[in-house]
Scaffold this motif. Structure first.
Motif, short mmCIF file in Angstrom:
data_model
loop_
_atom_site.label_atom_id
_atom_site.label_comp_id
_atom_site.label_asym_id
_atom_site.label_seq_id
_atom_site.Cartn_x
_atom_site.Cartn_y
_atom_site.Cartn_z
N GLN A 305 -0.56 -13.55 4.63
CA GLN A 305 -1.28 -13.66 3.36
C GLN A 305 -2.79 -13.73 3.55
N ALA A 306 -3.22 -14.18 4.73
CA ALA A 306 -4.65 -14.33 4.99
C ALA A 306 -5.28 -13.04 5.53
N THR A 307 -4.50 -11.99 5.68
CA THR A 307 -5.02 -10.72 6.21
C THR A 307 -6.12 -10.17 5.29
N ASP A 308 -7.22 -9.76 5.87
CA ASP A 308 -8.34 -9.22 5.10
C ASP A 308 -8.10 -7.72 4.87
N TRP A 309 -7.35 -7.42 3.83
CA TRP A 309 -7.00 -6.03 3.56
C TRP A 309 -8.19 -5.20 3.10
N ARG A 310 -9.18 -5.84 2.51
CA ARG A 310 -10.38 -5.07 2.12
C ARG A 310 -11.11 -4.56 3.36
N GLU A 311 -11.20 -5.40 4.38
CA GLU A 311 -11.82 -4.94 5.63
C GLU A 311 -10.99 -3.83 6.25
N ILE A 312 -9.67 -3.97 6.22
CA ILE A 312 -8.80 -2.94 6.78
C ILE A 312 -8.97 -1.63 6.03
N ILE A 334 -1.28 2.46 2.54
CA ILE A 334 -0.76 1.09 2.55
C ILE A 334 -1.90 0.11 2.25
N ALA A 335 -3.06 0.32 2.88
CA ALA A 335 -4.20 -0.56 2.63
C ALA A 335 -4.64 -0.48 1.17
N VAL A 336 -4.64 0.73 0.60
CA VAL A 336 -4.98 0.89 -0.81
C VAL A 336 -4.03 0.07 -1.68
N HIS A 343 0.91 0.81 -7.36
CA HIS A 343 0.83 2.12 -8.01
C HIS A 343 -0.31 2.97 -7.45
N ALA A 344 -1.42 2.32 -7.11
CA ALA A 344 -2.53 3.06 -6.49
C ALA A 344 -2.10 3.60 -5.12
N GLY A 345 -1.36 2.81 -4.38
CA GLY A 345 -0.86 3.28 -3.08
C GLY A 345 0.12 4.42 -3.23
N LEU A 346 1.00 4.34 -4.22
CA LEU A 346 1.97 5.41 -4.46
C LEU A 346 1.27 6.72 -4.82
N ALA A 347 0.20 6.63 -5.56
CA ALA A 347 -0.56 7.85 -5.90
C ALA A 347 -1.12 8.50 -4.64
N GLU A 348 -1.53 7.68 -3.67
CA GLU A 348 -2.03 8.22 -2.40
C GLU A 348 -0.91 8.93 -1.63
N LEU A 349 0.30 8.41 -1.73
CA LEU A 349 1.42 9.00 -0.99
C LEU A 349 1.77 10.40 -1.49
N ASP A 350 1.56 10.65 -2.77
CA ASP A 350 1.95 11.95 -3.33
C ASP A 350 1.26 13.10 -2.61
N ALA A 351 0.02 12.87 -2.16
CA ALA A 351 -0.73 13.94 -1.48
C ALA A 351 -0.22 14.21 -0.07
N LEU A 352 0.65 13.33 0.44
CA LEU A 352 1.15 13.47 1.81
C LEU A 352 2.55 14.04 1.87
N GLU A 353 3.13 14.35 0.73
CA GLU A 353 4.53 14.75 0.66
C GLU A 353 4.83 15.93 1.57
N LEU A 369 6.54 0.26 -1.32
CA LEU A 369 5.61 0.21 -2.45
C LEU A 369 6.35 0.24 -3.78
N LEU A 370 7.43 1.01 -3.86
CA LEU A 370 8.23 1.02 -5.08
C LEU A 370 8.86 -0.34 -5.32
N GLU A 371 9.29 -0.99 -4.24
CA GLU A 371 9.86 -2.33 -4.39
C GLU A 371 8.80 -3.30 -4.90
N ARG A 372 7.58 -3.21 -4.36
CA ARG A 372 6.49 -4.07 -4.83
C ARG A 372 6.17 -3.79 -6.29
N ALA A 373 6.35 -2.52 -6.70
CA ALA A 373 6.05 -2.16 -8.10
C ALA A 373 7.18 -2.51 -9.05
#
Length: 408
Positions: A305-312, A334-336, A343-353, A369-373
């Protein structure tokens, strides 16, 4: 069963050293590899029943040397060149006896073999494939899966590469720095196969990961000021530091956010952080340094939970500018999701299909990500699709368990 596994690990560890020794003495890369395989086969049959010899490397060199000289003599006889055959060393002249056991080698034969496989006359895919085969000990099938090509295609690629390096002088070349990018990429692939095996019952192949780290340390000693070599070594150490926490008591996969961080190797983390910090302070960052920096952020977080995802995410923005590949963009997605929402992360995945359709990683990430959503039916389908695409049994079990948990 335990003895057989120990023998297999021992043979894998010695195989590239034995091959390097034969190539240094005789040349004939392809014939030397065949001779080594025969020696390994003989050892696999004898050692479990008769015991491991006091000097296993010397035993393998002795047997492989005899096989190779016999093969060379037969070939030369067929070509009516007895004079050249007579110039070969006597059968037992190349035996490594007890007196050699503690003598430091003039140069690491495995490293020399590594640079031979990365000869500039070979295209980069052939360099990497040959090194994975000769130095990393991967089977042709495993390399083919890594490249997403048929096994027969990879076998032909490796055979052509062997022919290309036939007759090349064995040893560290004068222009070896030019071969460094291919060498580093090869070591990275060997480590990845060791850290997460592409197939089989075990999640990890620790012997491969350890060999990749050992070889990378050797390259780093030769080029201590090269930032990317330091970055790769740091990346390996920071990633390998988590290995004991990645599996449960029955070999099951434990994801990063559920791992017991007390089981992480603190010494490896400290070394990795120091390496990448020093490398980044010396000049422009390369891809391995940025990947290592991402790993360092994960490892230095006291909890998931303490992971700095913004830095990542910021580091991934840098990485995809340097290497805009689908794997790097998948990590950024994943970082997004962790910073801006699922949902923002899922939108990124569409371009990688299209680019990641054949592997299981895209579906696995999509499932998370779908589970999180909260889209549990779609998440279950994604997990099941990912499980069907991977040949790793621990990953299959993990993904199917995630899917089963979402059934109504």
């Amino acid at each position: 069963m335990r003895a057989d596994r120990e023998t297999e690990d021992l043979l894998r560890r010695h195989a590239p050293q034995v091959l390097g020794a034969l190539v240094r003495r005789y040349g004939h890369f392809d014939a030397a590899e065949d001779a080594v395989q025969e020696a390994l086969f003989a050892a696999a049959g004898q050692w479990p029943a008769e015991g491991v010899p006091d000097n296993p490397r010397g035993w393998l060199i002795k047997v492989a040397s005899r096989r190779l000289t016999d093969a060379l003599r037969a070939e030369q006889a067929r070509r009516a060149r007895e004079e050249r055959a007579a110039a070969l060393a006597p059968r037992d002249a190349f035996v490594t006896g007890d007196g050699d056991r503690d003598r430091a080698p003039r140069e690491d034969d495995t490293l020399s073999l590594l640079f031979l496989c990365c000869h500039p006359d070979l295209p980069p895919p052939a360099q990497i494939a040959l090194t994975l085969r000769a130095v990393g000990g991967l089977t042709t099938a495993e390399i083919a899966r890594a490249y997403l090509v048929p096994e027969a295609t990879m076998a032909q690629r490796i055979s052509r590469a062997k022919l290309k390096v036939r007759g090349v002088r064995f040893g560290r070349p004068d222009n070896w720095v030019e071969r460094l990018p291919a060498v580093l990429q090869t070591l990275y692939l060997i480590f990845n196969e060791g850290y997460t095996a592409t197939s089989g019952p075990a999640l990890q192949r620790r012997d491969l990961a350890a060999e990749a780290i050992r070889l990378t340390r050797t390259v780093h000693r030769l080029l201590p000021d090269d930032g990317e070599t330091a970055g790769l070594l740091a990346l390996m150490l920071l990633t390998d530091a988590r290995r004991d926490a990645r599996t449960g008591p029955h070999g099951e996969l434990v994801p990063l956010d559920e791992q017991d961080r007390d089981r992480w190797d603190k010494a490896a983390i400290e070394e990795g952080v120091a390496l990448v910090t020093h490398a980044l302070s010396r000049g422009p960052a390369g891809p391995y340094q940025v990947r290592a920096a991402i790993a360092a952020v994960h490892d230095e977080a006291p909890t998931a939970q303490a992971t700095d995802w913004r830095e990542i995410l910021g580091l991934y923005d840098v990485l995809v500018r340097l290497v805009p590949g689908p794997v790097e963009r998948l990590g950024r997605a994943i970082a997004v999701a962790m910073v801006r929402g699922a949902h923002a992360g899922l939108a990124e995945l569409d371009a990688l299909e299209d680019e990641l359709r054949t592997g299981h990683r895209l579906d696995a990430v999509r499932g998370h990500l779908l589970e999180r959503a909260g889209s549990y039916d779609d998440a279950r389908a994604a997990y099941e699709s990912a499980a069907a695409k991977t040949l790793s049994l621990p990953e299959q079990r993990y993904l199917r368990a995630r899917a089963a948990r979402l059934r109504p």
